[in-house]
Design a protein around this motif. Structure first.
Motif, mmCIF file in Angstrom:
data_model
loop_
_atom_site.group_PDB
_atom_site.id
_atom_site.type_symbol
_atom_site.label_atom_id
_atom_site.label_comp_id
_atom_site.label_asym_id
_atom_site.label_seq_id
_atom_site.Cartn_x
_atom_site.Cartn_y
_atom_site.Cartn_z
ATOM 1 N N TYR A 189 12.640 14.180 -5.319
ATOM 2 C CA TYR A 189 11.716 13.281 -5.996
ATOM 3 C C TYR A 189 12.513 12.482 -7.014
ATOM 4 C CZ TYR A 189 7.599 11.495 -8.392
ATOM 5 O OH TYR A 189 6.653 10.658 -8.934
ATOM 6 N N ASP A 195 8.852 8.406 -6.936
ATOM 7 C CA ASP A 195 8.520 8.541 -5.516
ATOM 8 C C ASP A 195 9.563 9.437 -4.853
ATOM 9 O OD1 ASP A 195 7.154 8.259 -3.182
ATOM 10 O OD2 ASP A 195 7.664 6.154 -2.852
ATOM 11 N N TRP A 196 9.209 9.909 -3.668
ATOM 12 C CA TRP A 196 10.138 10.737 -2.900
ATOM 13 C C TRP A 196 11.189 9.865 -2.224
ATOM 14 C CZ3 TRP A 196 10.244 15.985 -2.890
ATOM 15 C CH2 TRP A 196 9.149 16.627 -3.471
ATOM 16 N N ARG A 217 7.247 19.756 -6.881
ATOM 17 C CA ARG A 217 6.055 19.008 -6.454
ATOM 18 C C ARG A 217 5.830 19.245 -4.958
ATOM 19 N NH1 ARG A 217 5.870 14.391 -10.293
ATOM 20 N NH2 ARG A 217 7.730 14.562 -11.605
ATOM 21 N N LEU A 219 5.454 18.183 -1.232
ATOM 22 C CA LEU A 219 5.874 17.028 -0.441
ATOM 23 C C LEU A 219 4.666 16.269 0.075
ATOM 24 C CD1 LEU A 219 8.823 18.226 1.825
ATOM 25 C CD2 LEU A 219 8.885 16.353 0.195
ATOM 26 N N PRO A 220 4.802 14.958 0.240
ATOM 27 C CA PRO A 220 3.689 14.198 0.829
ATOM 28 C C PRO A 220 3.357 14.733 2.214
ATOM 29 C CG PRO A 220 5.356 12.730 -0.079
ATOM 30 C CD PRO A 220 5.947 14.098 -0.109
ATOM 31 N N VAL A 221 2.081 14.824 2.515
ATOM 32 C CA VAL A 221 1.618 15.318 3.805
ATOM 33 C C VAL A 221 1.254 14.129 4.673
ATOM 34 C CG1 VAL A 221 -0.096 16.734 4.991
ATOM 35 C CG2 VAL A 221 0.792 17.441 2.768
ATOM 36 N N GLU A 222 1.710 14.144 5.928
ATOM 37 C CA GLU A 222 1.401 13.035 6.825
ATOM 38 C C GLU A 222 -0.104 12.932 7.042
ATOM 39 O OE1 GLU A 222 2.914 13.783 10.791
ATOM 40 O OE2 GLU A 222 3.150 15.873 10.252
ATOM 41 N N GLU A 223 -0.560 11.734 7.296
ATOM 42 C CA GLU A 223 -1.990 11.488 7.444
ATOM 43 C C GLU A 223 -2.577 12.346 8.552
ATOM 44 O OE1 GLU A 223 -5.038 7.729 8.226
ATOM 45 O OE2 GLU A 223 -2.872 7.401 7.989
ATOM 46 N N GLY A 230 3.737 19.601 5.377
ATOM 47 C CA GLY A 230 4.526 18.895 4.382
ATOM 48 C C GLY A 230 5.826 19.603 4.062
ATOM 49 N N TYR A 235 9.190 15.773 6.703
ATOM 50 C CA TYR A 235 9.279 14.607 5.825
ATOM 51 C C TYR A 235 10.529 13.785 6.151
ATOM 52 C CZ TYR A 235 9.923 11.662 1.766
ATOM 53 O OH TYR A 235 10.129 10.572 0.959
ATOM 54 N N SER A 239 10.652 9.915 7.317
ATOM 55 C CA SER A 239 11.328 8.905 6.509
ATOM 56 C C SER A 239 12.417 8.195 7.299
ATOM 57 C CB SER A 239 11.935 9.544 5.246
ATOM 58 O OG SER A 239 12.949 10.483 5.585
#
Length: 337
Positions: A189, A195-196, A217, A219-223, A230, A235, A239
């Protein structure tokens, strides 16, 4: 040897060699009585070391596999050998060497006496590795610094060089290291950008821990995904897909599958047998066209690319360029009139 802790460590070091030790030989090595050896064996068992005893004229003691791995005791030569091996594998991103190896290296180098760290560095600096492909080499110290910070949840500062050569200063909360077989990446992060980010480790320089701790934190989880999705590997794949277009490979090799598997990086997939004289690779890759073309050529057998079209075009261009280079070389060897 009257110092009990030192004697126990020496006894443990002997038992960790793959052989059975007669009690008399252990007593002689430790310069104690057989009775003391038996007491020391009992102490090791109390500490969780599974020491097995066998009776008879040829009986003795040996360390067997247990339910959990107790601490290992290494002599100087063993510690140096393990550290050099881990540094070599980690520094050149050898396929199959992952984050666990870097964590082990970070732990080992943290406890190595200075005299052994100097020996490890001297051996590393005097060794010239034979590498394959275009994977960039990495300073193992950089990897261990990143791994230690991620494990210890410590914020990092480092300089980072982007693909166009721009140098920036970064302060991050490191999450995980990811190995692709050719390269190492840091998922972290970025505090300044809030942002990541994914950083290529071979472009990281002068990393150091700030001493400031952090709570990791999520990790953002895909939709549409779950919390379990996550993770760092997912990730990283997402990316990279946004940076490098995915290549859907369809390649037929005129060679047995086992021949191709032994020469093709596993990151490109595993070919399946296809007829008596060949095999076929159907997979996806986010690697560059140039690298994929090079790795296909290095398999050293006839092959035909069915797709994607941009790879076919690149191979045609590369083939024409190599043909011109060979023709120029033949012309240079012709004798004059």
């Amino acid at each position: 040897m009257t110092d009990t802790p030192a004697r126990l460590l020496k006894l443990l070091s002997l038992l960790q060699t793959p052989r059975e030790w007669p009690g008399g030989e252990l007593a002689e090595r430790l310069d104690v009585s057989p009775r003391t050896v038996r007491r020391d064996i009992d102490r090791l068992r109390e500490l969780g070391y599974p020491v097995e005893a066998s009776r008879g004229a040829l009986g003795g003691y040996r360390l067997v596999a247990g339910a959990a791995m107790p601490p290992l005791v290494l002599d100087d030569e063993e510690a140096v050998a393990i550290a050099v091996g881990l540094r070599a594998g980690a520094g050149h991103a050898i396929e199959g060497v992952d984050e666990a190896s870097v964590r082990a290296l970070a732990k080992l180098e943290q406890v190595l006496p200075s005299r052994l760290r100097h020996r490890v560095s001297a051996l590393q600096n005097a060794t010239v590795p034979l590498t394959r492909g275009d994977g960039a080499t990495i300073d193992p110290q950089t990897l261990t610094t990143l791994a230690s910070a991620a494990t210890g949840q410590e914020r990092l500062r480092f300089s980072y060089r982007s693909g166009d050569g721009t140098e920036t200063k970064r302060q991050v909360e490191p999450y995980r290291l990811v190995s692709t077989g050719r390269r190492w990446y840091l998922v972290a992060y970025d505090l300044l950008r809030e942002d990541w980010r994914t950083f290529r480790v071979d472009r990281v320089s002068e990393p150091f821990g700030t001493g400031a701790r952090f709570t990791p934190r999520p990790l953002p989880v895909e939709e549409g995904g779950s919390a379990e999705s996550g993770d760092a590997a997912r990730y990283f794949a997402r990316s990279m897909a946004g940076v490098q277009p995915e290549l859907r490979l369809d390649v037929r090799f005129r060679a047995p599958a086992e021949f191709v598997v032994a020469r093709l990086p596993s990151t490109l997939g595993v070919p399946e047998p296809d007829g008596e004289d060949g095999c076929r690779l159907r997979s996806s890759s986010t690697d560059s066209l140039e690298w994929v073309a090079l790795r296909l050529a290095l398999v050293d057998c006839e092959f035909a690319v069915q797709g994607p079209p941009q790879l076919v075009a690149h191979l045609e261009s590369l083939g024409a360029r190599l043909t011109r280079a060979a023709a120029a070389g033949r012309g240079a060897r012709r004798p004059g009139p």
